[in-house]
Design an enzyme around this catalytic site. Structure first.
Site, short mmCIF file in Angstrom:
data_model
loop_
_atom_site.label_atom_id
_atom_site.label_comp_id
_atom_site.label_asym_id
_atom_site.label_seq_id
_atom_site.Cartn_x
_atom_site.Cartn_y
_atom_site.Cartn_z
N ASP A 245 50.92 14.56 32.47
CA ASP A 245 49.84 15.52 32.25
C ASP A 245 49.76 16.48 33.43
OD1 ASP A 245 47.75 16.77 30.98
OD2 ASP A 245 46.37 15.07 31.06
N GLU B 53 42.97 14.90 23.11
CA GLU B 53 42.63 14.43 24.47
C GLU B 53 41.43 15.17 25.04
OE1 GLU B 53 42.85 14.55 28.95
OE2 GLU B 53 43.04 16.19 27.51
#
Length: 376
Positions: free
Chosen positions: A232, A185
């Site tokens: 997240d 990511e």
């Protein structure tokens, strides 16, 4: 992740869904997340992830092995696979680095490939290359551990429910669940369309082109995603989570209600010291335009751009430790981490219709009023 301009957002259509809020007995029976799993030094789920884990390194493979061993040892009915890709990065000097996405799926035993929709619970497990020694406890070691907890907490109820479903007609609307832990990511140098989301970009493209058999109700792997829930930057106190997409505001509201259920039942450890609700748009019945500017660029974007419905659980503002060396286990708030694990588990159980299957049959009827069903 970076802020996403409003202009690039897509308005998606999501099918209406029935969310069944858990009874007080079921909420309690799910049990708490414990320090045995979430202590930052010794926790069985969290501690092995709290190391630098840059893609392509030995530590990255070590964390991937932790995920595989957890499911193999504790959840043998889940189907495990990885989706692998490689790419050069701005810092790899022309060398391709490997990116490995970890996928664990539990579908109804009768479900044929292409004939099942899934709740997909997502976090990324890689960490940034810089600053040196960066761990990324909120970003996103703790969310990964939360999802391992959720899978284990739901497993027995899924088995009980599916074992009892002998009527073929009752099976038609049943769903599966997937834990998706993404690699790559983080940007290696500076966030851009090509230096970020390496694993997510590869997987979304791969699933878009992976065709199911001709008579399947879902044409592709991508079409099998009913809802993509991305966690997240979670683990700091008093996170403020906005509702970023009007098309999944219904799911956001059900999460907000589940949070309040847990708080009222005294099942949120952090509530006494930090009573502020996490779902800051929980009082907004109809979301027209998000005040935050339309969302945040993160692992969901390659899926969102292909029409997948997304619920993004990320705080605004970001935690103060974001992308600093202080984003480590010592700076996590333990009670908040455990509360997130409990909230995601309880909400997922409601979404999967597990209320009557969490408490063993001999224990049902104890501990409070029955099921509350909310049509969304």
């Amino acid at each position: 992740m970076v802020h996403l301009p409003t202009a690039v957002l897509l308005l998606l259509t999501t099918t209406a869904s029935a969310f069944t809020a858990l009874s007080p007995a079921s909420l309690k029976a799910l049990g708490p997340a414990t320090p045995a799993d979430f202590d930052h030094e010794t926790g069985a789920l969290l501690a092995p992830i709290l190391i630098p884990r840059v893609p392509g390194t030995a530590n990255s493979l070590k964390v991937l092995t932790h995920f595989q061993h957890f499911f193999t040892q504790h959840l043998p009915l889940w189907q495990l696979r990885t989706q692998n890709s490689s790419a050069t990065t701005p810092t790899s000097n022309g060398k391709k680095l490997p990116f490995r996405n970890f996928i664990a799926t539990r579908d109804p035993p009768w479900a044929a490939p292409g004939n099942i929709g899934r709740l997909v619970l997502v976090a990324h497990y890689d960490s940034k290359l810089t600053p040196d020694g960066f761990i990324g406890a909120t970003d996103s070691a703790a969310p990964c551990a939360m999802l391992l907890h959720t899978a284990r907490a739901l497993d027995a109820a899924l088995t009980r429910k599916w074992d009892a479903m002998t009527d073929p007609w009752a099976r038609e609307d049943e769903r599966g669940v997937m834990i998706l832990l993404l690699d790559g990511e983080e940007a290696f140098q500076e966030w851009s369309d090509t230096d970020s989301l390496y694993g997510a970009r590869s997987l979304a493209e791969h699933w878009e082109g992976s065709r199911h058999p001709a008579m399947s109700t879902r044409r592709t792997e991508l079409a099998s995603i009913d809802l993509f829930v991305l966690l997240d930057l979670l683990g700091s106190t008093s996170p403020q989570i906005r509702s970023y997409y009007s098309t999944t505001h219904w799911a956001y509201l059900s999460l907000a209600r589940t949070e309040q259920q847990l708080r009222r039942a005294g099942l949120f450890e952090s509530h006494k010291k930090y009573p502020q609700a996490w779902m800051s748009d929980g009082g907004v019945k109809e979301l027209r335009m998000n005040a935050y500017g339309g969302g945040i660029e993160d692992d969901h974007i390659p899926f969102l751009n292909r029409g997948v419905s997304v619920l993004h659980l990320i705080p605004s503002p970001f935690p103060r430790v974001w992308h600093t060396v202080d984003d480590d286990g010592h700076h996590l708030h333990p009670e908040t981490v455990r509360d997130w694990a409990r909230l995601v588990t309880a909400w997922s159980a409601g979404w999967l219709g597990l209320d009557e299957w969490i408490v063993a049959k001999g224990e049902q009827g104890k501990g409070g009023k029955g099921t509350v069903k909310t049509e969304l």
